[in-house]
Design an enzyme around this catalytic site. Structure first.
Site, PDB file in Angstrom:
ATOM      1  N   ASP A 143      -3.619   8.373   0.022  1.00 17.76           N
ATOM      2  CA  ASP A 143      -3.705   6.864  -0.145  1.00 17.76           C
ATOM      3  C   ASP A 143      -5.135   6.358  -0.188  1.00 17.76           C
ATOM      4  O   ASP A 143      -6.299   7.020   0.560  1.00 17.76           O
ATOM      5  CB  ASP A 143      -2.836   6.330   1.164  1.00 17.76           C
ATOM      6  CG  ASP A 143      -1.578   6.078   0.983  1.00 17.76           C
ATOM      7  OD1 ASP A 143      -1.083   6.340  -0.047  1.00 17.76           O
ATOM      8  OD2 ASP A 143      -0.790   5.832   2.144  1.00 17.76           O
ATOM      9  N   GLU A 163       8.583   1.206  -2.413  1.00 18.36           N
ATOM     10  CA  GLU A 163       9.151   1.163  -0.928  1.00 18.36           C
ATOM     11  C   GLU A 163       9.957  -0.163  -0.650  1.00 18.36           C
ATOM     12  O   GLU A 163       9.669  -1.242  -1.074  1.00 18.36           O
ATOM     13  CB  GLU A 163       7.870   0.993  -0.006  1.00 18.36           C
ATOM     14  CG  GLU A 163       8.140   0.851   1.545  1.00 18.36           C
ATOM     15  CD  GLU A 163       6.844   1.223   2.309  1.00 18.36           C
ATOM     16  OE1 GLU A 163       7.071   0.826   3.522  1.00 18.36           O
ATOM     17  OE2 GLU A 163       5.755   1.345   1.660  1.00 18.36           O
ATOM     18  N   GLU A 177      -1.946   0.786  -3.797  1.00 19.34           N
ATOM     19  CA  GLU A 177      -0.832  -0.212  -3.539  1.00 19.34           C
ATOM     20  C   GLU A 177      -1.119  -1.408  -4.407  1.00 19.34           C
ATOM     21  O   GLU A 177      -2.405  -1.862  -4.689  1.00 19.34           O
ATOM     22  CB  GLU A 177      -0.887  -0.626  -2.291  1.00 19.34           C
ATOM     23  CG  GLU A 177      -0.376   0.297  -1.373  1.00 19.34           C
ATOM     24  CD  GLU A 177      -0.283  -0.150   0.125  1.00 19.34           C
ATOM     25  OE1 GLU A 177      -0.290  -1.503   0.301  1.00 19.34           O
ATOM     26  OE2 GLU A 177      -0.199   0.573   1.339  1.00 19.34           O
ATOM     27  N   LYS A 215      -3.230   7.319  -4.563  1.00 22.04           N
ATOM     28  CA  LYS A 215      -2.073   6.281  -4.517  1.00 22.04           C
ATOM     29  C   LYS A 215      -2.610   5.116  -4.157  1.00 22.04           C
ATOM     30  O   LYS A 215      -3.231   4.791  -3.062  1.00 22.04           O
ATOM     31  CB  LYS A 215      -0.709   6.820  -3.380  1.00 22.04           C
ATOM     32  CG  LYS A 215      -0.027   5.657  -3.375  1.00 22.04           C
ATOM     33  CD  LYS A 215       1.303   6.027  -2.855  1.00 22.04           C
ATOM     34  CE  LYS A 215       1.218   6.299  -1.325  1.00 22.04           C
ATOM     35  NZ  LYS A 215       1.190   4.880  -0.638  1.00 22.04           N
ATOM     36  N   ASP A 251      -1.877   6.256   4.513  1.00 21.20           N
ATOM     37  CA  ASP A 251      -2.838   5.417   5.374  1.00 21.20           C
ATOM     38  C   ASP A 251      -1.828   4.917   6.670  1.00 21.20           C
ATOM     39  O   ASP A 251      -2.419   4.334   7.479  1.00 21.20           O
ATOM     40  CB  ASP A 251      -3.362   4.251   4.717  1.00 21.20           C
ATOM     41  CG  ASP A 251      -2.741   3.413   3.929  1.00 21.20           C
ATOM     42  OD1 ASP A 251      -1.394   3.646   4.088  1.00 21.20           O
ATOM     43  OD2 ASP A 251      -2.952   2.404   3.537  1.00 21.20           O
ATOM     44  N   SER A 252      -0.614   5.151   6.719  1.00 20.79           N
ATOM     45  CA  SER A 252       0.253   4.892   7.747  1.00 20.79           C
ATOM     46  C   SER A 252      -0.410   5.814   9.031  1.00 20.79           C
ATOM     47  O   SER A 252       0.300   5.443  10.179  1.00 20.79           O
ATOM     48  CB  SER A 252       1.623   5.485   7.443  1.00 20.79           C
ATOM     49  OG  SER A 252       1.606   6.955   6.718  1.00 20.79           O
TER      50      SER A 252
END
Length: 266
Positions: free
Chosen positions: A84, A181, A114, A112, A45-46
């Site tokens: 993501d 991260e 978070e 993924k 999602d970056s």
């Protein structure tokens, strides 16, 4: 490149061979990454910051993620694709299942999420439905407003102990992989040794089971002019993009990347 599976990634960890991951968002970079020998492709999602020009990942939608996952899928040549889960796409269990199904149908092999221990129930349900999960811990960009900025996580003893315990709890819940991260190198090493699943790092030192960078970062491309500490420009001294990506793969495999200057030791 032979088809990379979750089983083969576990085999790399067991043999002590480093896993190479790149974040990319389109078919062209997916194809080049596979040609260079990259084993995992992360559709991050970056893309909200790298492609869309936002100042965070929060505006990225599930539709954005599905679209770019499908693009990467079409360019893929055997790599393992991770997608993501965007901001608030897993706010409820039903939403988590529906969002994950959408990403898997678009071409992902794993999703993924978070978070930390609170993800355990979602991870358990997803695993029961045949959806592998990577749990993203440490600096979680979707929580940047809560964290007070993009800061290294786990520097305090109590926070480090909790992160280790959370990692073990998520593995027990069924997480098939972890991503750390911006975590101090000693803590990332401790977590990597404490779990059986592969641990991928970014800004987490050289002792994780693998490394990930955004492909644009690895090629020295930046729209802001700011280079995070954990980034290295592999385009320097290389004749073309494919050679630069091969240099990244080689540096991860021989443990020369990340070096201490790309890591946080405390």
């Amino acid at each position: 490149m032979p088809e990379v599976t979750l089983t083969s990634l576990y085999g790399l960890k067991q043999r002590g061979e480093k896993i190479v991951m790149l974040t990319c968002y389109d078919a062209t970079f997916a194809h080049l990454s596979c040609e260079a020998g990259v084993e995992m492709l992360l559709v991050g999602d970056s893309l909200g910051m790298v492609l869309q020009g936002h100042d965070s990942t929060l505006p990225v939608t599930l539709e954005d993620m599905a679209y770019h996952t499908a693009c990467v899928k079409r360019g893929n040549r055997g790599a393992f694709i991770v997608a993501d889960m965007p901001f608030m796409a897993n706010a409820t269990l039903d939403q988590t299942l529906n969002s994950s199904a959408r990403l898997m149908q678009a071409g992902a092999h794993m999703v993924k999420l978070e978070g930390s221990r609170w993800l355990a129930e979602s991870i358990r349900i997803l695993a029961e439905h045949g959806i592998p999960v990577c749990a993203h811990m440490g600096l979680t960009p979707q929580s940047v407003n809560l964290l007070g900025g993009y800061k290294v996580q786990g520097r305090q003893e109590a926070q480090a102990r909790k992160m280790l315990e959370d990692a073990q709890a998520l593995e027990q819940a069924g997480a098939a992989m972890l991503l750390l991260e911006c975590v101090p190198t000693p803590l990332a090493q401790q977590i990597s040794q404490a779990v059986q699943v592969p641990v991928i790092g970014i800004g987490a030192g050289v002792h994780t089971d693998g490394q990930v960078l955004v492909v644009q970062d690895a090629l020295g491309l930046s729209r802001t002019g700011h280079t995070p500490r954990f980034v290295k420009n592999f385009m320097q001294g290389q004749p073309d993009i494919l050679a630069a990506l091969k240099a990244y793969v080689a540096a991860v495999k021989d443990r020369s990347f990340p070096a201490p200057e790309q890591s946080f030791n405390a």
